[in-house]
Design a protein around this motif. Structure first.
Motif, mmCIF file in Angstrom:
data_model
loop_
_atom_site.group_PDB
_atom_site.id
_atom_site.type_symbol
_atom_site.label_atom_id
_atom_site.label_comp_id
_atom_site.label_asym_id
_atom_site.label_seq_id
_atom_site.Cartn_x
_atom_site.Cartn_y
_atom_site.Cartn_z
ATOM 1 N N GLY A 72 -6.928 -97.105 24.611
ATOM 2 C CA GLY A 72 -6.789 -95.803 25.259
ATOM 3 C C GLY A 72 -5.632 -95.811 26.218
ATOM 4 O O GLY A 72 -5.054 -96.859 26.524
ATOM 5 N N ASN A 73 -5.286 -94.622 26.724
ATOM 6 C CA ASN A 73 -4.152 -94.492 27.632
ATOM 7 C C ASN A 73 -4.545 -94.444 29.105
ATOM 8 O O ASN A 73 -3.725 -94.688 29.976
ATOM 9 N N ASP A 74 -5.800 -94.113 29.371
ATOM 10 C CA ASP A 74 -6.206 -93.974 30.773
ATOM 11 C C ASP A 74 -7.708 -94.247 30.881
ATOM 12 O O ASP A 74 -8.486 -93.850 30.016
ATOM 13 N N ASP A 75 -8.106 -94.924 31.951
ATOM 14 C CA ASP A 75 -9.520 -95.217 32.224
ATOM 15 C C ASP A 75 -10.171 -95.943 31.044
ATOM 16 O O ASP A 75 -11.074 -95.433 30.365
ATOM 17 N N VAL A 76 -9.703 -97.142 30.810
ATOM 18 C CA VAL A 76 -10.184 -97.968 29.712
ATOM 19 C C VAL A 76 -10.915 -99.172 30.290
ATOM 20 O O VAL A 76 -10.378 -99.887 31.138
ATOM 21 N N GLY A 77 -12.159 -99.396 29.866
ATOM 22 C CA GLY A 77 -12.933 -100.509 30.392
ATOM 23 C C GLY A 77 -13.619 -101.304 29.309
ATOM 24 O O GLY A 77 -14.003 -100.772 28.260
ATOM 25 N N SER A 78 -13.756 -102.592 29.543
ATOM 26 C CA SER A 78 -14.396 -103.455 28.551
ATOM 27 C C SER A 78 -15.819 -103.030 28.260
ATOM 28 O O SER A 78 -16.305 -103.168 27.131
ATOM 29 N N LEU A 79 -16.532 -102.537 29.276
ATOM 30 C CA LEU A 79 -17.895 -102.048 29.075
ATOM 31 C C LEU A 79 -18.002 -100.547 29.303
ATOM 32 O O LEU A 79 -18.646 -99.848 28.531
ATOM 33 N N ILE A 80 -17.375 -100.045 30.387
ATOM 34 C CA ILE A 80 -17.454 -98.628 30.711
ATOM 35 C C ILE A 80 -16.059 -98.110 31.045
ATOM 36 O O ILE A 80 -15.310 -98.749 31.780
ATOM 37 N N GLY A 81 -15.717 -96.925 30.497
ATOM 38 C CA GLY A 81 -14.417 -96.341 30.811
ATOM 39 C C GLY A 81 -14.370 -95.805 32.222
ATOM 40 O O GLY A 81 -13.547 -96.217 33.035
ATOM 41 N N VAL A 82 -15.270 -94.878 32.559
ATOM 42 C CA VAL A 82 -15.356 -94.283 33.896
ATOM 43 C C VAL A 82 -16.808 -94.306 34.343
ATOM 44 O O VAL A 82 -17.696 -93.897 33.599
ATOM 45 N N SER A 83 -17.042 -94.796 35.551
ATOM 46 C CA SER A 83 -18.402 -94.795 36.076
ATOM 47 C C SER A 83 -18.369 -94.627 37.587
ATOM 48 O O SER A 83 -17.312 -94.675 38.211
ATOM 49 N N HIS A 84 -19.544 -94.479 38.153
ATOM 50 C CA HIS A 84 -19.696 -94.464 39.602
ATOM 51 C C HIS A 84 -20.369 -95.777 39.977
ATOM 52 O O HIS A 84 -21.527 -96.007 39.673
ATOM 53 N N ARG A 85 -19.589 -96.647 40.583
ATOM 54 C CA ARG A 85 -19.984 -98.041 40.751
ATOM 55 C C ARG A 85 -21.378 -98.193 41.375
ATOM 56 O O ARG A 85 -22.170 -99.016 40.946
ATOM 57 N N TYR A 86 -21.700 -97.369 42.348
ATOM 58 C CA TYR A 86 -22.961 -97.547 43.049
ATOM 59 C C TYR A 86 -24.134 -96.915 42.297
ATOM 60 O O TYR A 86 -25.272 -97.026 42.716
ATOM 61 N N ALA A 87 -23.839 -96.233 41.203
ATOM 62 C CA ALA A 87 -24.908 -95.611 40.409
ATOM 63 C C ALA A 87 -25.239 -96.440 39.178
ATOM 64 O O ALA A 87 -26.144 -96.105 38.436
ATOM 65 N N THR A 88 -24.500 -97.544 38.963
ATOM 66 C CA THR A 88 -24.678 -98.347 37.753
ATOM 67 C C THR A 88 -24.851 -99.809 38.132
ATOM 68 O O THR A 88 -24.065 -100.352 38.912
ATOM 69 N N THR A 89 -25.871 -100.450 37.573
ATOM 70 C CA THR A 89 -26.071 -101.872 37.821
ATOM 71 C C THR A 89 -26.056 -102.634 36.504
ATOM 72 O O THR A 89 -26.564 -102.153 35.488
#
Length: 374
Positions: free
Chosen positions: A332-349
């Motif tokens: 992808g060109n923007d916001d690419v993650g090995s597990l999650i592209g875009v998240s709210h860090r404190y809402a995901t464990t």
């Protein structure tokens, strides 16, 4: 007079019909009466495993299947059926089963060469306007042990097996193609309010938005267990709007859900944004749990691309991901993650999760889980 007789059959073994046989006897023109006994192909047994014997219609042909659909669609929504053989359709179009609340057992058989479509387009006035082998299932319905191989085309909420599911689907699979000019499309279910267990999709699934190998749009308080996808999944809407073009290996868009023991190996492509190996986007969720799941398929989108989830939106909380991994390439060109592209860090464990070190198509190095943590 050579005309067909349509029998609206009650739940009994035999039907006795009084016929006027005047035209078919040679008794000097005098009238005659007779009785014809029709035996329906059914058995009585415990199809639901609850200790209660039920009437179960036995189906081994396209003609039998059409009769059953007509029977259900004319007021017998809780009728049960079981396939006793594989069925191959001719070129005729299938008339879908609506508002189904019974148990349909494929017994491991497959329906081949079926063409499923709908005249409805766009927003649904009711669940029965959806498209699928079953347009919609009601609470208490069970579809199990069924395979379908065919072609599905429509312009509304669509699933290869069930358009909108409010019951249980287990041990079912879809092969062929599901090609929809609208959103909320899945290889198994279009819109899901119920339960999927041990189901898989092998078909190519293409739609504008909210596209998944199993489910297009997954509503709250659902469970997905031991399911997988191997088919290519594509969201082909090129509008780069924030919520357009969502594609997931298993689910396109999802609210609260529990997913366990599931995986994707198929390529997932969103021609605009939001693509994930398992789920394209989790939105407005307060308690999604994903465990013992993985992705090995290639995931591609312009932005918001993740090996497991493309996007977890800003209104979602308490997402828990454990014992999961991704080893598929993520491009992808923007916001690419090995597990999650875009998240709210404190809402995901995360717990005991891992990912491939080089996940982008150009071997870009990622040393973080999230493409962007907001």
């Amino acid at each position: 007079k050579g005309e067909n007789i349509l029998v609206d059959a009650p739940d009994s073994a035999t039907i006795k019909i009084r016929l006027d046989l005047t035209q078919c006897n040679a008794n000097n023109g005098e009238g005659a009466k007779g009785t014809v006994t029709v035996t329906l192909p059914y058995k009585e047994y415990d199809i639901n495993g609850d200790g209660k014997d039920e009437i179960v219609y036995q189906i081994d042909s396209q003609k039998d299947l059409a009769w059953f659909a007509d029977y259900v669609n004319n007021g017998h929504s809780d009728a049960n059926a079981a396939l006793t053989d594989d069925i191959t359709f001719d070129d005729s179009e299938w008339t879908s089963i609506k508002n189904y609340s019974g148990t349909f057992d494929g017994n491991g058989h497959k329906i081949n060469n079926i063409y499923i479509t709908s005249n409805h387009s766009g927003y649904l006035d009711s669940d029965e306007d959806a498209c699928g082998f079953f347009t919609n299932t009601l609470s208490g319905a069970t579809i199990k042990n069924l395979g379908i191989n065919g072609k599905v085309e429509s312009s509304c909420v669509t699933g290869g097996i069930v358009g909108i599911n409010r019951g249980t689907i287990e041990n079912c699979y879809m092969q062929g193609s599901v090609n929809i000019n609208d959103s909320d499309t899945g290889g198994i279910v279009g819109g899901n309010f119920g339960t999927l267990k041990n189901c898989h999709n092998e078909s190519e699934v293409t739609a504008l938005n909210s596209v998944g190998g199993l489910i297009g749009l997954n509503y709250s308080n659902t469970t997905i267990t031991d399911c997988y996808n191997t088919g290519a999944i594509t969201a082909n809407d090129t509008n780069n709007d924030t919520n357009i073009g969502v594609a997931g290996g298993l689910i396109g868009n999802s609210y609260n859900t529990t997913m366990t023991g599931c995986y994707n190996t198929g390529a997932v492509t969103a021609e605009s944004n939001h693509a994930g190996g398992l789920i394209g986007e989790i939105e407005n969720s307060n308690g999604t749990t994903i465990s013992n799941c993985y992705n090995t398929g290639a995931i591609t989108a312009d932005a918001n691309v993740g090996g497991l989830i493309g996007t977890i939106n800003e209104y979602s909380y308490n997402t828990k991901i454990s014992n999961c991994y991704n080893v598929g390439t993520i491009t992808g060109n923007d916001d690419v993650g090995s597990l999650i592209g875009v998240s709210h860090r404190y809402a995901t464990t995360f717990s005991n999760c891992y990912y491939r070190k080089y996940c982008n198509g150009d071997n870009t190095f990622f040393n973080y889980v999230d493409g962007k943590a907001r």
